[in-house]
Design a protein around this motif. Structure first.
Motif, PDB file in Angstrom:
ATOM      1  N   GLU A  77      -9.901  21.517  36.972  1.00 28.45           N
ATOM      2  CA  GLU A  77     -10.449  20.743  35.851  1.00 28.45           C
ATOM      3  C   GLU A  77     -11.671  19.939  36.407  1.00 28.45           C
ATOM      4  OE1 GLU A  77      -7.981  18.384  33.342  1.00 28.45           O
ATOM      5  OE2 GLU A  77      -6.277  19.883  33.543  1.00 28.45           O
ATOM      6  N   ASP A  78     -12.793  20.307  35.573  1.00 25.65           N
ATOM      7  CA  ASP A  78     -13.957  19.644  35.749  1.00 25.65           C
ATOM      8  C   ASP A  78     -14.041  18.134  35.315  1.00 25.65           C
ATOM      9  OD1 ASP A  78     -16.794  18.993  36.016  1.00 25.65           O
ATOM     10  OD2 ASP A  78     -17.318  20.826  35.378  1.00 25.65           O
ATOM     11  N   PRO A  79     -13.891  17.247  36.100  1.00 22.00           N
ATOM     12  CA  PRO A  79     -13.863  15.729  35.571  1.00 22.00           C
ATOM     13  C   PRO A  79     -15.210  15.510  34.942  1.00 22.00           C
ATOM     14  CG  PRO A  79     -14.403  15.856  37.916  1.00 22.00           C
ATOM     15  CD  PRO A  79     -14.129  17.283  37.600  1.00 22.00           C
ATOM     16  N   PHE A  80     -16.235  16.093  34.786  1.00 17.72           N
ATOM     17  CA  PHE A  80     -17.708  15.686  34.002  1.00 17.72           C
ATOM     18  C   PHE A  80     -17.668  16.744  32.913  1.00 17.72           C
ATOM     19  CE2 PHE A  80     -18.262  14.924  38.872  1.00 17.72           C
ATOM     20  CZ  PHE A  80     -18.337  13.854  38.718  1.00 17.72           C
ATOM     21  N   ASN A  81     -16.959  17.421  32.719  1.00 10.97           N
ATOM     22  CA  ASN A  81     -16.966  18.323  31.470  1.00 10.97           C
ATOM     23  C   ASN A  81     -15.391  18.609  31.023  1.00 10.97           C
ATOM     24  OD1 ASN A  81     -19.916  19.030  31.581  1.00 10.97           O
ATOM     25  ND2 ASN A  81     -19.305  19.985  33.409  1.00 10.97           N
ATOM     26  N   PRO A  82     -15.146  17.569  30.257  1.00 10.60           N
ATOM     27  CA  PRO A  82     -13.507  17.890  29.794  1.00 10.60           C
ATOM     28  C   PRO A  82     -13.333  19.364  28.959  1.00 10.60           C
ATOM     29  CG  PRO A  82     -14.455  15.877  29.029  1.00 10.60           C
ATOM     30  CD  PRO A  82     -15.598  16.363  29.727  1.00 10.60           C
ATOM     31  N   GLY A  83     -12.163  19.941  29.282  1.00 16.09           N
ATOM     32  CA  GLY A  83     -11.858  21.085  28.675  1.00 16.09           C
ATOM     33  C   GLY A  83     -12.459  22.174  29.703  1.00 16.09           C
ATOM     34  N   LYS A  84     -13.273  21.980  30.503  1.00 14.54           N
ATOM     35  CA  LYS A  84     -13.937  22.767  31.353  1.00 14.54           C
ATOM     36  C   LYS A  84     -13.426  23.057  32.709  1.00 14.54           C
ATOM     37  CE  LYS A  84     -17.321  24.030  28.360  1.00 14.54           C
ATOM     38  NZ  LYS A  84     -17.629  25.419  27.705  1.00 14.54           N
ATOM     39  N   TRP A  85     -13.582  24.134  33.430  1.00 13.37           N
ATOM     40  CA  TRP A  85     -13.439  24.169  34.942  1.00 13.37           C
ATOM     41  C   TRP A  85     -14.567  24.388  35.886  1.00 13.37           C
ATOM     42  CZ3 TRP A  85      -7.998  24.126  35.206  1.00 13.37           C
ATOM     43  CH2 TRP A  85      -7.523  24.568  34.160  1.00 13.37           C
ATOM     44  N   ARG A  86     -14.143  23.999  36.918  1.00 11.62           N
ATOM     45  CA  ARG A  86     -15.045  24.270  38.340  1.00 11.62           C
ATOM     46  C   ARG A  86     -14.136  25.289  39.226  1.00 11.62           C
ATOM     47  NH1 ARG A  86     -16.357  18.351  40.465  1.00 11.62           N
ATOM     48  NH2 ARG A  86     -14.324  17.803  41.424  1.00 11.62           N
ATOM     49  N   LEU A  87     -14.959  26.075  39.862  1.00 11.32           N
ATOM     50  CA  LEU A  87     -14.538  26.982  40.903  1.00 11.32           C
ATOM     51  C   LEU A  87     -14.661  26.384  42.400  1.00 11.32           C
ATOM     52  CD1 LEU A  87     -13.390  29.808  41.464  1.00 11.32           C
ATOM     53  CD2 LEU A  87     -15.725  30.410  41.652  1.00 11.32           C
ATOM     54  N   VAL A  88     -13.592  26.193  43.014  1.00 10.90           N
ATOM     55  CA  VAL A  88     -13.756  25.481  44.577  1.00 10.90           C
ATOM     56  C   VAL A  88     -13.440  26.357  45.447  1.00 10.90           C
ATOM     57  CG1 VAL A  88     -12.773  23.543  45.470  1.00 10.90           C
ATOM     58  CG2 VAL A  88     -13.020  23.328  43.029  1.00 10.90           C
ATOM     59  N   TYR A  89     -14.006  26.239  46.668  1.00  9.38           N
ATOM     60  CA  TYR A  89     -13.657  27.009  47.885  1.00  9.38           C
ATOM     61  C   TYR A  89     -13.439  25.989  48.859  1.00  9.38           C
ATOM     62  CZ  TYR A  89     -14.568  29.798  52.090  1.00  9.38           C
ATOM     63  OH  TYR A  89     -14.492  30.209  53.348  1.00  9.38           O
ATOM     64  N   GLU A  90     -12.232  26.367  49.542  1.00 15.63           N
ATOM     65  CA  GLU A  90     -11.867  25.319  50.744  1.00 15.63           C
ATOM     66  C   GLU A  90     -11.668  25.987  51.681  1.00 15.63           C
ATOM     67  OE1 GLU A  90      -9.899  21.209  48.347  1.00 15.63           O
ATOM     68  OE2 GLU A  90      -8.578  22.854  49.269  1.00 15.63           O
ATOM     69  N   GLU A  91     -11.724  25.413  52.935  1.00 11.94           N
ATOM     70  CA  GLU A  91     -11.565  26.458  54.073  1.00 11.94           C
ATOM     71  C   GLU A  91     -10.887  25.441  55.361  1.00 11.94           C
ATOM     72  OE1 GLU A  91     -14.460  29.208  55.653  1.00 11.94           O
ATOM     73  OE2 GLU A  91     -15.277  27.572  56.740  1.00 11.94           O
ATOM     74  N   ALA A  92     -10.107  26.121  56.138  1.00 12.81           N
ATOM     75  CA  ALA A  92      -9.468  25.497  57.437  1.00 12.81           C
ATOM     76  C   ALA A  92     -10.038  26.632  58.449  1.00 12.81           C
ATOM     77  CB  ALA A  92      -8.031  25.509  57.314  1.00 12.81           C
ATOM     78  N   ILE A  93     -10.928  26.161  59.563  1.00  7.59           N
ATOM     79  CA  ILE A  93     -11.192  27.200  60.581  1.00  7.59           C
ATOM     80  C   ILE A  93     -10.156  27.052  61.506  1.00  7.59           C
ATOM     81  CG2 ILE A  93     -12.776  27.582  62.477  1.00  7.59           C
ATOM     82  CD1 ILE A  93     -15.052  26.570  60.726  1.00  7.59           C
ATOM     83  N   LEU A  94      -9.924  28.211  62.183  1.00  3.70           N
ATOM     84  CA  LEU A  94      -8.829  28.381  63.207  1.00  3.70           C
ATOM     85  C   LEU A  94      -9.386  28.310  64.536  1.00  3.70           C
ATOM     86  CD1 LEU A  94      -6.587  31.156  61.724  1.00  3.70           C
ATOM     87  CD2 LEU A  94      -6.222  28.501  61.492  1.00  3.70           C
ATOM     88  N   VAL A  95      -9.560  26.977  64.908  1.00  2.00           N
ATOM     89  CA  VAL A  95     -10.150  26.547  66.370  1.00  2.00           C
ATOM     90  C   VAL A  95      -9.070  26.314  67.228  1.00  2.00           C
ATOM     91  CG1 VAL A  95     -11.920  25.075  67.402  1.00  2.00           C
ATOM     92  CG2 VAL A  95     -12.259  25.886  65.226  1.00  2.00           C
ATOM     93  N   ASN A  96      -9.002  26.741  68.383  1.00  2.00           N
ATOM     94  CA  ASN A  96      -8.040  26.420  69.415  1.00  2.00           C
ATOM     95  C   ASN A  96      -6.488  26.291  68.935  1.00  2.00           C
ATOM     96  OD1 ASN A  96      -9.895  25.978  71.357  1.00  2.00           O
ATOM     97  ND2 ASN A  96     -10.197  23.907  70.818  1.00  2.00           N
ATOM     98  N   GLN A  97      -6.309  27.279  67.862  1.00  2.21           N
ATOM     99  CA  GLN A  97      -4.765  27.678  67.405  1.00  2.21           C
ATOM    100  C   GLN A  97      -4.691  28.918  66.883  1.00  2.21           C
ATOM    101  OE1 GLN A  97      -3.638  24.622  64.261  1.00  2.21           O
ATOM    102  NE2 GLN A  97      -5.490  25.181  63.210  1.00  2.21           N
ATOM    103  N   LEU A  98      -3.667  29.440  66.613  1.00  3.77           N
ATOM    104  CA  LEU A  98      -3.263  30.599  65.950  1.00  3.77           C
ATOM    105  C   LEU A  98      -2.607  30.442  64.802  1.00  3.77           C
ATOM    106  CD1 LEU A  98      -2.263  32.659  69.121  1.00  3.77           C
ATOM    107  CD2 LEU A  98      -4.484  32.954  67.894  1.00  3.77           C
TER     108      LEU A  98
END
Length: 194
Positions: A77-98
């Motif tokens: 949900e877009d907190p600045f536009n009630p009733g609208k959405w926002r598209l979000v990208y989140e990422e975790a890099i795999l550094v020194n781990q598998l």
């Protein structure tokens, strides 16, 4: 001039994220932390697609194209536009781990809002509903030809497959990301990287 710079920045932001999405791959993982390696049906595929977005494995990342990553693309949900959405990208890099298991704790420390004020975002997943259906579709002796379908949810750990494609509908635009069907190679590589 300000509008032009904003448009260029938006394009660059989208292009980098699309590169990560297009580098999505099949990734075999354990269902839980790998304590009993010999247990039957202890592996699956790291992909979770739901109506609100999906989580997948990619051979590159937004933060460092030389690193593999786990990413999430979802609507909120877009907190600045009630009733609208926002598209979000989140990422975790795999550094020194598998990436070893589906329940592994990952450092999602990168977040980017791709677009705000959207009225419609939909995620669909094209694939087989089971490993048996996929194998039957590829069998020369198949009596019935089973075809993949578009689904609203797709759990790689349950189905033991990744979807073949992900469709993201953002208002009037449609983005389709193909995920290579490298099932056989992925099974063979489980013992080399897990």
């Amino acid at each position: 001039m300000g509008k032009f710079e904003t448009a260029v920045a938006d394009y660059q932001r989208w292009q980098i994220v699309l590169d990560v999405l297009n580098a999505s791959q099949v990734k075999t993982v354990y269902r839980n932390q790998p304590v009993l390696r010999a247990a039957e049906n202890n592996t699956g595929y790291y992909f979770l697609g739901e109506e609100g977005g999906f989580t997948a494995y990619s051979t590159i990342s937004v933060q460092d194209p030389a690193r593999t990553s786990i990413y999430r693309l979802f609507k909120e949900e877009d907190p600045f536009n009630p009733g609208k959405w926002r598209l979000v990208y989140e990422e975790a890099i795999l550094v020194n781990q598998l990436l070893r298991s589906a329940d592994q704790n990952l450092p999602f420390n990168f977040r980017r809002i791709l677009k705000s004020g959207l009225s419609d975002i939909e995620f669909l997943y094209y694939g087989y509903t089971s490993l048996e259906d996929r194998n039957s579709a590829r069998s020369e002796n198949a009596i019935e030809v089973i075809k993949p379908t578009w689904l609203r949810t797709y759990d790689g750990m349950t189905i033991n497959l990744n979807p073949l494609s992900v469709k993201i509908s953002i208002e009037q635009q449609v983005i389709v990301i193909d995920i290579p069907d490298t099932l056989d190679r992925s099974i063979m590589s489980i013992y080399s990287d897990v």
